[in-house]
Scaffold this motif. Structure first.
Motif, mmCIF file in Angstrom:
data_model
loop_
_atom_site.group_PDB
_atom_site.id
_atom_site.type_symbol
_atom_site.label_atom_id
_atom_site.label_comp_id
_atom_site.label_asym_id
_atom_site.label_seq_id
_atom_site.Cartn_x
_atom_site.Cartn_y
_atom_site.Cartn_z
ATOM 1 N N LEU A 139 0.831 -1.202 0.000
ATOM 2 C CA LEU A 139 0.000 0.000 0.000
ATOM 3 C C LEU A 139 0.866 1.252 0.000
ATOM 4 C CD1 LEU A 139 -2.983 0.908 0.056
ATOM 5 C CD2 LEU A 139 -2.763 1.107 2.543
ATOM 6 N N ILE A 140 0.651 2.098 -1.023
ATOM 7 C CA ILE A 140 1.425 3.333 -1.175
ATOM 8 C C ILE A 140 0.571 4.563 -0.911
ATOM 9 C CG2 ILE A 140 2.662 4.773 -2.856
ATOM 10 C CD1 ILE A 140 3.564 2.235 -4.228
ATOM 11 N N ARG A 141 -0.676 4.508 -1.279
ATOM 12 C CA ARG A 141 -1.504 5.718 -1.254
ATOM 13 C C ARG A 141 -2.873 5.427 -0.643
ATOM 14 N NH1 ARG A 141 -0.708 10.296 -4.430
ATOM 15 N NH2 ARG A 141 -2.449 11.762 -4.385
ATOM 16 N N ILE A 142 -3.304 6.298 0.260
ATOM 17 C CA ILE A 142 -4.652 6.266 0.838
ATOM 18 C C ILE A 142 -5.261 7.641 0.653
ATOM 19 C CG2 ILE A 142 -6.043 6.012 2.925
ATOM 20 C CD1 ILE A 142 -3.984 4.082 4.005
ATOM 21 N N GLU A 143 -6.471 7.676 0.063
ATOM 22 C CA GLU A 143 -7.225 8.919 -0.089
ATOM 23 C C GLU A 143 -8.611 8.708 0.514
ATOM 24 O OE1 GLU A 143 -7.362 10.341 -4.088
ATOM 25 O OE2 GLU A 143 -5.293 9.727 -4.521
ATOM 26 N N VAL A 144 -8.926 9.518 1.508
ATOM 27 C CA VAL A 144 -10.239 9.454 2.151
ATOM 28 C C VAL A 144 -10.830 10.855 2.144
ATOM 29 C CG1 VAL A 144 -11.538 8.811 4.197
ATOM 30 C CG2 VAL A 144 -9.426 7.587 3.641
ATOM 31 N N ASP A 145 -12.036 10.997 1.572
ATOM 32 C CA ASP A 145 -12.640 12.321 1.473
ATOM 33 C C ASP A 145 -14.146 12.222 1.682
ATOM 34 O OD1 ASP A 145 -12.748 15.082 1.044
ATOM 35 O OD2 ASP A 145 -13.157 14.830 -1.089
ATOM 36 N N ASP A 146 -14.672 13.121 2.507
ATOM 37 C CA ASP A 146 -16.114 13.224 2.739
ATOM 38 C C ASP A 146 -16.717 11.905 3.220
ATOM 39 O OD1 ASP A 146 -18.604 14.375 2.904
ATOM 40 O OD2 ASP A 146 -19.060 14.160 0.770
ATOM 41 N N CYS A 147 -16.112 11.352 4.283
ATOM 42 C CA CYS A 147 -16.662 10.178 4.967
ATOM 43 C C CYS A 147 -16.823 10.584 6.428
ATOM 44 C CB CYS A 147 -15.745 8.975 4.817
ATOM 45 S SG CYS A 147 -15.505 8.444 3.101
ATOM 46 N N PRO A 148 -17.897 11.307 6.737
ATOM 47 C CA PRO A 148 -17.981 11.996 8.036
ATOM 48 C C PRO A 148 -18.029 11.070 9.252
ATOM 49 C CG PRO A 148 -20.068 12.140 6.833
ATOM 50 C CD PRO A 148 -19.056 11.579 5.882
ATOM 51 N N LYS A 149 -18.402 9.779 9.090
ATOM 52 C CA LYS A 149 -18.501 8.880 10.249
ATOM 53 C C LYS A 149 -17.307 7.939 10.369
ATOM 54 C CE LYS A 149 -23.537 8.953 10.652
ATOM 55 N NZ LYS A 149 -24.768 8.153 10.772
ATOM 56 N N LEU A 150 -16.346 8.068 9.486
ATOM 57 C CA LEU A 150 -15.175 7.203 9.546
ATOM 58 C C LEU A 150 -14.390 7.469 10.821
ATOM 59 C CD1 LEU A 150 -13.456 5.149 7.788
ATOM 60 C CD2 LEU A 150 -12.044 7.130 7.239
ATOM 61 N N HIS A 151 -14.077 6.389 11.564
ATOM 62 C CA HIS A 151 -13.280 6.581 12.768
ATOM 63 C C HIS A 151 -12.033 5.708 12.796
ATOM 64 C CE1 HIS A 151 -15.108 2.825 14.088
ATOM 65 N NE2 HIS A 151 -16.300 3.360 13.982
ATOM 66 N N ALA A 152 -11.880 4.789 11.836
ATOM 67 C CA ALA A 152 -10.681 3.957 11.823
ATOM 68 C C ALA A 152 -10.590 3.210 10.512
ATOM 69 C CB ALA A 152 -10.692 2.972 12.991
ATOM 70 N N MET A 153 -9.387 2.800 10.170
ATOM 71 C CA MET A 153 -9.224 1.919 9.018
ATOM 72 C C MET A 153 -9.590 0.495 9.373
ATOM 73 S SD MET A 153 -8.441 3.597 6.324
ATOM 74 C CE MET A 153 -7.823 2.338 5.214
ATOM 75 N N ALA A 154 -9.434 0.136 10.643
ATOM 76 C CA ALA A 154 -9.844 -1.192 11.114
ATOM 77 C C ALA A 154 -10.372 -1.050 12.525
ATOM 78 C CB ALA A 154 -8.676 -2.167 11.072
ATOM 79 N N CYS A 155 -11.485 -1.729 12.809
ATOM 80 C CA CYS A 155 -12.072 -1.646 14.141
ATOM 81 C C CYS A 155 -12.743 -2.968 14.475
ATOM 82 C CB CYS A 155 -13.066 -0.497 14.239
ATOM 83 S SG CYS A 155 -14.560 -0.760 13.262
ATOM 84 N N THR A 156 -12.980 -3.177 15.777
ATOM 85 C CA THR A 156 -13.643 -4.409 16.228
ATOM 86 C C THR A 156 -15.127 -4.221 16.431
ATOM 87 O OG1 THR A 156 -13.092 -3.819 18.506
ATOM 88 C CG2 THR A 156 -11.536 -5.228 17.313
ATOM 89 N N GLY A 157 -15.604 -2.967 16.479
ATOM 90 C CA GLY A 157 -17.018 -2.701 16.676
ATOM 91 C C GLY A 157 -17.272 -1.222 16.686
ATOM 92 N N GLU A 158 -18.393 -0.806 17.251
ATOM 93 C CA GLU A 158 -18.776 0.598 17.278
ATOM 94 C C GLU A 158 -17.922 1.339 18.293
ATOM 95 O OE1 GLU A 158 -20.910 2.016 15.355
ATOM 96 O OE2 GLU A 158 -21.694 0.237 14.368
ATOM 97 N N ILE A 159 -17.242 2.410 17.836
ATOM 98 C CA ILE A 159 -16.509 3.298 18.743
ATOM 99 C C ILE A 159 -16.813 4.731 18.369
ATOM 100 C CG2 ILE A 159 -14.664 1.643 19.178
ATOM 101 C CD1 ILE A 159 -12.951 3.170 17.184
#
Length: 1186
Positions: free
Chosen positions: A195-215
C-alpha cells in the motif's frame, strides 16, 4: 439498451469479448442474465456497468471470472449484490439487503482494479473470506455510496480468521460515503505491504481503518493495520477523527512522504502520544517532504506529547485556516501561548518553504534557540504568513543571521505584527552590527496596521524614522511592496539604504497614510550628491494621503536608467518626484524637474495628485522622456496644461495619450514666450486667390506614432495650443472627446483669418492631419455647435469607419461627408434630418455617400432613418419611432437585427423589406409593447412569398400583443432556421397563415436549449397546440372546430395534467388535418370524461393510437372509467377506434357510429400502416362493454 432484446449473434459476440462496457440498461434487474451460462464469461478481462437504475444483480448464478482484471460498477442505485443469495429454494442466514457485494458465489482470482460508485443499497463490499481470495487486487475505489458502512466485514462464521493480507494492494480511495465507519470491521489485522496511497474524502462517520465494533471517534490508524510502505496519506471531511495515528504507528511509517489533512472539524492532532508510550521521545519520519493542513478548526498542533519531531527530508509546510494551531509539537493539551513557538522540538534541516494562513501562532522560533535550530533554517527560501493575528514579530534577533537562504518574505494581514526582527533585551551586541539578507529578492508587507519598523536597531521604539534603516542590507532585493501598513515611520529608507538596493526593480507603496517620502536624505548623508537606482523598472504609489515626494534632499540627480513605468494614484499632496527641500507644492513646482533622469521611461500614469500644478519643468535633462509610449493624466485639478513646447519633439514614440477630469486644464501644449517652432519647415496652403495664406513660421505639431487620443471632462479646455499652429496625427486611429467645453471640434487652418474674432476649434487641421483616423467618439458635448468648421471635404476623414455620437448636436451634412463610414452609433441626439442634405441632389445620389455603412445602433432618438447596406442593426429604446424603416428600404446585406424597447412599432418591416433580407442570420425582438406582427402583410397579390435563406436564429421575447410572425397568406421558407425561441408572447396563435417550411428546425424553445411542446415538424402546429393547452386548468367542456392542427395533446399525458383531468366533454369537428386524436397512454388522464364526439374529420384513421409502448404495455387493459356517450360520425378514413389494446367501458350507455365506411373492427392487432384488418367482426374480445 435492453439486454433481453439482444439477438443471438450479439450475445455470442459479447460472450467472447475481453472488454465489456454496458451503459444505461433499462428495465433490467439482472445485468448479465443472458450471458452467464457456464464458462460464458471466461474471456472477460474488463467489465464496466454504469447507469442501470433497475439493476439489482449482475449475474444470476454462481460464476467464475478467471481472467477478469478490472471491475467498475457505477450508478446502480438498486444493486443488492453481485449474485442473488437465494437459489433453488435455499434459505440464507442473511436477508438480501444485508448481503455484501461479493459472496462465495463469485470468484475473481485475478482481479486488480475494483471501483464501486453510486450504488445506494450496498452496506459493505467483501466478506473476510472473499477478501483473502483477492490476492491480485491493486486498487480499490468506493465513491458516493450513502449506505456503505464497511469495505470488508468479518461475518460471525469467520471467527478463526484473524489476518487479512492484501499483498498487492497499492491504492485505497474512499469518497463521499456518509455512513462509512471503517475500512475493515472485525477482530482481525489488516496487512497491506504494498500500500502506497490512501485517499479518504467526505466520509464523516469514519473513525478507523480497522475496528472491532462501534466506537466514538479516535485515530484512523491503530494497531489493527499494517501499512509499512505507505507514502501518501490524504484525509478530508472526516468529521469523527480526532487524530490520525499514535506515536507507535507513526514510527512504522518510515516511507511516508506526503500527508494532507483537510476539513476535519474534530481533528486535534495528527500524531498523539498515548499514555502507554512514555519511553518514546523521538518520532523520525525520514522520507516526509510535504505537510498540508487545511481547514481543521480544532487542530492545535501536529504532534502532542513530550517528544521531538525529526523530519530530515521535509521541504514544505503549508497550513491554512487552522485557527487553533499554534505549534508543530506541544507537550500537553494547552491553548498555546507565548512560551510555545511554532517550531518547538522540531528538526527539519531541509525545510525550504513555509506557508502559514489563519493560525493561532504567537511566535515562529524560540527567542533563545537551541543549537540545532540555526541549521534548520539556513535552507529556508520562502516564508508567507497570512492572517496570523497573534504574531508580533517574525525573526528573533538571536537567530536572524541563520536565514542565509531566504529568497521571499511575505507578511499579509497580521493585525499585531509590530516589527519583522525582534531584538531581545539580552541581544544588545546586535545593535551595532549590520544584518545582510544576501539572497532576499521579494519583500511584501501588506495589511500590517501596527507595524512600526522592519528592525529598530539602535533606535528606540518611537524614534525609528525609516521603515528600513541602513543596518539592514538587501543587495539582491528586486521587488518591494508596502501596502496598508499604518507604520510609525514617515519614510521608507534613506539615501544610503537606497544606494544598497542595486537590484531593485519594483517598488510599490499603497494605502500607507503616514508615509511622507519614499526616500529621504538624512542630515549625515552630506557627501552623497547622486542617487542611482540603476535597475529600477517600476514605481507605483497609490492612496498615500501624506505623500509629498518620491525623493527629497539636497541631491543633484535622481538617476533611474532602467525605469519604464511610473504610476501615481490618489496621492493628493504629492507634487514632485524629486525636490531638494520641502517647497509646499503648488503650481510653480513641476512633477519632473531637471533633478531627475529617466531615459527609458515608457509609461506615465498620474491620477489624483491635486497639488501638482505642472508636470514638466520649463527645462528637463536632455536625455530624458524620449521613450514615452503611454501617458495617462486623470483627476489633476490644478493642471493648466500638460506639455511644455519643447516636450513635443520628445513624444515621437507616444502611442496613447489620455487626459481626463482635469478641471483647470486650458490647453494641452503650454505656449512659451519665444514661440519656438516644433518644425522649421515652411508650409504654404493655397485656396482661392482671395483666401490664400502663407503658413510661414507656424508651428506644426507632429505625433508620428500616436494611435489613441482621449480628452474627457475638461470643462475649461480652449484648444490644443493657444497660438497659431497646425497638427498632424499620421497614425491616429481613435479619437475620443467628451465633456469638453468646445464649440467646434476641428477646422481647416486656411480659414483662420476669417475666424479671428470667434472661438477657435479644438484642432486646426490640414488634409494631412487625420489620414488614418478610424474611430471617432464624441460624448456629452452639449455646447458644441459644429463638428467641423465650414464645408467638410471628403478627404479630411476619408478612413473614418466608426462614429459614436452621444448628446451632440450634428450638422445636417457631417455624416454624409464620411465616404467609408461602416459603423454608426447615435444616442440621445436630435437629428434634424439625417439625410438627405440640402444641395446634395436627389436621394439616389445621396444614398451612395453611405454605401459602406454596415452597422447602425440607434438609442433614444426622436427622429431617424436607416440605410440600406447595413450588416448589423440595433434599435434600442427608440420609443418615438413608429416604423423601423420606410417601406422602400432594402436590407440586402443585413446579417443581425436586434430590436428592443421600441414601443411605437406595430410591425417591424414591410413585406418588401423583409423579402430583401437574404443575408439575415439572426433576428432578436424583445420588449416591444405594441408589436403585433414582425412582417406586415400587403394588399398586393403575392405569388412567390419570402425566403429567409440564411436565417439561423429567431428570438421573440416579452411581446404582449404579438399574435403572429406574419398575417399574410403567402409562403414563408426558412431553409437554414435551427433555433426558434419564443417566450412570454401570450397572444401568439400561429406563425403564419400561409405555407411554412422549416426543414432544419427540430423544436420550439422557451430559453436556450429548453424545448417546449410536442414537435411534429410544423411550427404552426406546435404554436396552436401550446395556445390550446395554456390557461385552461379548470376546463370541463372543450370543442375544437375547423382548426388547422394535427394533434391536440402530447403523446404521454400525466394523470395529474390539470387541463385533462377536469374535462367531461370533448368534441372534435371539421379538423381535417387530424389522422388520430390521442395515444393509449393518455386514456388514464381523462378521469372525468363522460362524452366523446369525433365528427367530420376527413383524414381521421384512428381515434386512439400507440406510441413508444413495450409489448407488455400494449397488452395492458385501458379503461374509460366514466365515459357514457361515444359518437363517431362522418369519418371516411376511419379503420378502427384503436389497435392492439384491451379497452373497457364500464359506464358506456350510448355508442353511435355513422358514415364511417372503412371501419371494419373496433380494435385491431394490425400495425397502423397495415390495411389488413385482422378481426372479421366489429367487436371482439378486446372490447369490454358492460
Amino acid at each position: 439498451m435492453n439486454v433481453h432484446d439482444l439477438d443471438r449473434g450479439l450475445i455470442k459476440l459479447m460472450k467472447e469479448t475481453e472488454d465489456l462496457h454496458l451503459d444505461e440498461l433499462k428495465v433490467v434487474k439482472i445485468a448479465l442474465r443472458e450471458l452467464t451460462d457456464e464458462g460464458s464469461l471466461s474471456h472477460l478481462k474488463n467489465l464496466h456497468i454504469q447507469n442501470g437504475r433497475d439493476i439489482e444483480y449482475i449475474i444470476k448464478n454462481k460464476s467464475e471470472f478467471p481472467k477478469l482484471q478490472s471491475l467498475r460498477l457505477q450508478g446502480l442505485p438498486q444493486l443488492v449484490s453481485f449474485c442473488p443469495q437465494h437459489e433453488n429454494g435455499a434459505i440464507s442466514s442473511l436477508p438480501q439487503h444485508e448481503l455484501p457485494l461479493f459472496t462465495e458465489k463469485v470468484v475473481f482470482k485475478n482481479l486488480k482494479v475494483l471501483e464501486v460508485g453510486e450504488c445506494n443499497n450496498l452496506k459493505y463490499i467483501l466478506s473476510v473470506s472473499m477478501a483473502l481470495d483477492l490476492v491480485q487486487l491493486e486498487e480499490i475505489t468506493v465513491k458516493n455510496c450513502p449506505k456503505m458502512e464497511y469495505i470488508i466485514k468479518k461475518g460471525a462464521e469467520e471467527t478463526p480468521i484473524d489476518l487479512v493480507l492484501l499483498p498487492n494492494l497499492w491504492l485505497i480511495k474512499l469518497e463521499s460515503c456518509s455512513e462509512l465507519k471503517s475500512f475493515c470491521m472485525g477482530s482481525i489485522t489488516l496487512d497491506c505491504p504494498s500500500l502506497i496511497r490512501i485517499e479518504v474524502d467526505d466520509c464523516p462517520k469514519l473513525h478507523a481503518m480497522a475496528c472491532t465494533g462501534e466506537i466514538d471517534g479516535g485515530e484512523i490508524f491503530n494497531d489493527k493495520v499494517v501499512f509499512k510502505n505507505l507514502k501518501v496519506l490524504e484525509v478530508g471531511e472526516c468529521n469523527n477523527l480526532k487524530y490520525i495515528f499514535s506515536v507507535s504507528m507513526a514510527l512504522d511509517l518510515v516511507q511516508l512522504e506526503h500527508i494532507r489533512v483537510k476539513n476535519c472539524p474534530k481533528m486535534e492532532y495528527i500524531i498523539k502520544k498515548g499514555a502507554e508510550e512514555t519511553t518514546i521521545d523521538l518520532v523520525l519520519l525520514p522520507n516526509l517532504w510535504l505537510i498540508e493542513l487545511d481547514s481543521c478548526s480544532e487542530l492545535k498542533s501536529f504532534c502532542m506529547g513530550s517528544i521531538t519531531l525529526d523530519f530530515p527530508s521535509l521541504i514544505r509546510i503549508e497550513v491554512d485556516d487552522c485557527p487553533k494551531l499554534y505549534a508543530m509539537a506541544c507537550t500537553g493539551e494547552i491553548g498555546g501561548g507565548e512560551k510555545t513557538p511554532f517550531f518547538n522540538k522540531v528538526l527539519c534541516a531541509k525545510l525550504q518553504a513555509l506557508k502559514l494562513y489563519s493560525t493561532d501562532i504567537q511566535k515562529l522560533w524560540p527567542d533563545k534557540p537551541h543549537s540545532a535550530i540555526p541549521s534548520d533554517v539556513q535552507n529556508l527560501e520562502f516564508i508567507v504568513v497570512y492572517r496570523c493575528h497573534k504574531l508580533k514579530y517574525i525573526f528573533p534577533s538571536s537567530l536572524i543571521k541563520s536565514f542565509v537562504g531566504l529568497i521571499g518574505l511575505g507578511l499579509l494581514n497580521c493585525q499585531n505584527v509590530e516589527e519583522i526582527i525582534f531584538t531581545d533585551e539580552s541581544a544588545t551586541t546586535l545593535e551595532e552590527e549590520v544584518i545582510f539578507f544576501n539572497k532576499l529578492e521579494k519583500l511584501n508587507l501588506v495589511m500590517l496596521p501596527k507595524l512600526r519598523t522592519f528592525w529598530r536597531g539602535e533606535y528606540s521604539e518611537i524614534d525609528a524614522p525609516f521603515l528600513i534603516n541602513q543596518k539592514v542590507v538587501f543587495k539582491y532585493l528586486t521587488d518591494l511592496e508596502v501596502s496598508r501598513c499604518n507604520i510609525s515611520s514617515k519614510y521608507i529608507f534613506n539615501v544610503s539604504m537606497a544606494l544598497e538596493l542595486v537590484q531593485l526593480q519594483v517598488i510599490k507603496v499603497k494605502n500607507c497614510h503616514t508615509i511622507e517620502l519614499i526616500i529621504k536624505k538624512s542630515a549625515e548623508e552630506t557627501t552623497i550628491d547622486t542617487l542611482s537606482l540603476r535597475n529600477l523598472k517600476m514605481i507605483k504609489l497609490e492612496s498615500c494621503s501624506e505623500l509629498t515626494c518620491f525623493c527629497m534632499g539636497s541631491i543633484t540627480l535622481l538617476q533611474c536608467p532602467s525605469l519604464e513605468e511610473i504610476e501615481v494614484n490618489d496621492c493628493p499632496k504629492m507634487y514632485a518626484m524629486a525636490t531638494p527641500r520641502e517647497e509646499g507644492g503648488g503650481e510653480k513646482t513641476p512633477f519632473f524637474n531637471d533633478k531627475v533622469e529617466f531615459p527609458r521611461l515608457k509609461s506615465l500614469k498620474i491620477q489624483g495628485i491635486g497639488k501638482c500644478g505642472k508636470i514638466w519643468d520649463d527645462k528637463a535633462r536632455v536625455d530624458s522622456f524620449y521613450e514615452l509610449t503611454h501617458i495617462w493624466v486623470l483627476d489633476c485639478s490644478r493642471l493648466l496644461n500638460i506639455f511644455p513646447l519643447y516636450m513635443v519633439e520628445r513624444l515621437e514614440k507616444l502611442v496613447v495619450l489620455r487626459i481626463r477630469v482635469c478641471e483647470s486644464l486650458e490647453e494641452i501644449i503650454r505656449a512659451d514666450d519665444d514661440d519656438r517652432l516644433h518644425s522649421t519647415e515652411s508650409h504654404t496652403a493655397t485656396g482661392t486667390s482671395t483666401q490664400s495664406i502663407e503658413l510661414k513660421s507656424i508651428p506644426k505639431f507632429v505625433f508620428p506614432k500616436l494611435q489613441t487620443l482621449s480628452l474627457v471632462v475638461l470643462p475649461k479646455l480652449k484648444g490644443f495650443y493657444s497660438k497659431r499652429h497646425t497638427t498632424e496625427w499620421p497614425s491616429l486611429k481613435r479619437l475620443l472627446v467628451g465633456g469638453c467645453k468646445v464649440e467646434t471640434l476641428a477646422g481647416e487652418y486656411i480659414n483662420f483669418q476669417e475666424t479671428q474674432g470667434e472661438s477657435q476649434p479644438l484642432f486646426w487641421v490640414t488634409q494631412e492631419t487625420f489620414p488614418n483616423l478610424q474611430k471617432l467618439d464624441l460624448l456629452e458635448i452639449g455646447n458644441m455647435k459644429e463638428i467641423w468648421h465650414g464645408p467638410l471635404p471628403n478627404q479630411y476623414f476619408f478612413n473614418l469607419t466608426s462614429l459614436l455620437l452621444t448628446s451632440v448636436t450634428i450638422p445636417n451634412c457631417f455624416i454624409q461627408s464620411l465616404p467609408n463610414l461602416k459603423k454608426l452609433s447615435v444616442e440621445r441626439v436630435a437629428l434634424n434630418g439625417l439625410f438627405p442634405c440640402k444641395g446634395l441632389g436627389d436621394e439616389d445620389e445621396h444614398a451612395g455617400t453611405l454605401a459602406n455603412l454596415k452597422e447602425l445602433r440607434l438609442s433614444e432618438l426622436s427622429l431617424t432613418e436607416v440605410f440600406c447596406n447595413l450588416e448589423i442593426l440595433q434599435a434600442l429604446g427608440c420609443d418615438k419611432l413608429k416604423n423601423l424603416v420606410p417601406s422602400s428600404v432594402s436590407f440586402k446585406h443585413l446579417t443581425t437585427l436586434q430590436v428592443s424597447q421600441c414601443h411605437g412599432f406595430k410591425n417591424l418591416v414591410t413585406f418588401t423589406t423583409g423579402k430583401s433580407m437574404v443575408q439575415l442570420t439572426r433576428m432578436t425582438v424583445t420588449d416591444c409593447e405594441m408589436l403585433e406582427e414582425i412582417i406586415a402583410s400587403t394588399t398586393d397579390e403575392v405569388t412567390d412569398g419570402i425566403v429567409f435563406s440564411q436565417l439561423k436564429s429567431l428570438e421573440l421575447v416579452r411581446l404582449p400583443t404579438l399574435s403572429r410572425f406574419c398575417s399574410g397568406n403567402y409562403t414563408m421558407v426558412f431553409p437554414s432556421l435551427e433555433e426558434v425561441i419564443i417566450r412570454q408572447c401570450p397572444k401568439i396563435k400561429f406563425f403564419t397563415k400561409g405555407k411554412l417550411s422549416t426543414p432544419m428546425l427540430h423544436g420550439l424553445q422557451s430559453t436556450k436549449d429548453e424545448y417546449v411542446g410536442r414537435w411534429e415538424g410544423d411550427l404552426n402546429v406546435i404554436l396552436q397546440q401550446l395556445f390550446v393547452e395554456k390557461g385552461i386548468p379548470s376546463l370541463e367542456d372543450l370543442e375544437l372546430s375547423s382548426i388547422n392542427i394535427q394533434l391536440v395533446w402530447k403523446h404521454k399525458l400525466l394523470p395529474t395534467c390539470s387541463y385533462a383531468q377536469n374535462l367531461t366533454c370533448l368534441t372534435i369537428k371539421g379538423c381535417h388535418n387530424f389522422n388520430r386524436l390521442f395515444s393509449s397512454s393518455m386514456v388514464k388522464s381523462f378521469v372525468q370524461l363522460k362524452t366523446l364526439k369525433v365528427e367530420n374529420c376527413e383524414n381521421m384513421e384512428n381515434v386512439i393510437f400507440e406510441k413508444e409502448l413495450t409489448k407488455e404495455e400494449m397488452m395492458n387493459k385501458k379503461t374509460f372509467r366514466v365515459l357514457e356517450f361515444l359518437s363517431l360520425k362522418d369519418l371516411p378514413r376511419l379503420t378502427r377506434f384503436c389497435n392492439g389494446n384491451y379497452f373497457e367501458f364500464p359506464l358506456l350507455t350510448s355508442l353511435s357510429i355513422e358514415t364511417c365506411p372503412t371501419l371494419k373492427t373496433f380494435i385491431s392487432d394490425a400495425e397502423e400502416n397495415n390495411s389488413e384488418i385482422a378481426s372479421p367482426t366489429l367487436f371482439n374480445e378486446k372490447v369490454i362493454l358492460h
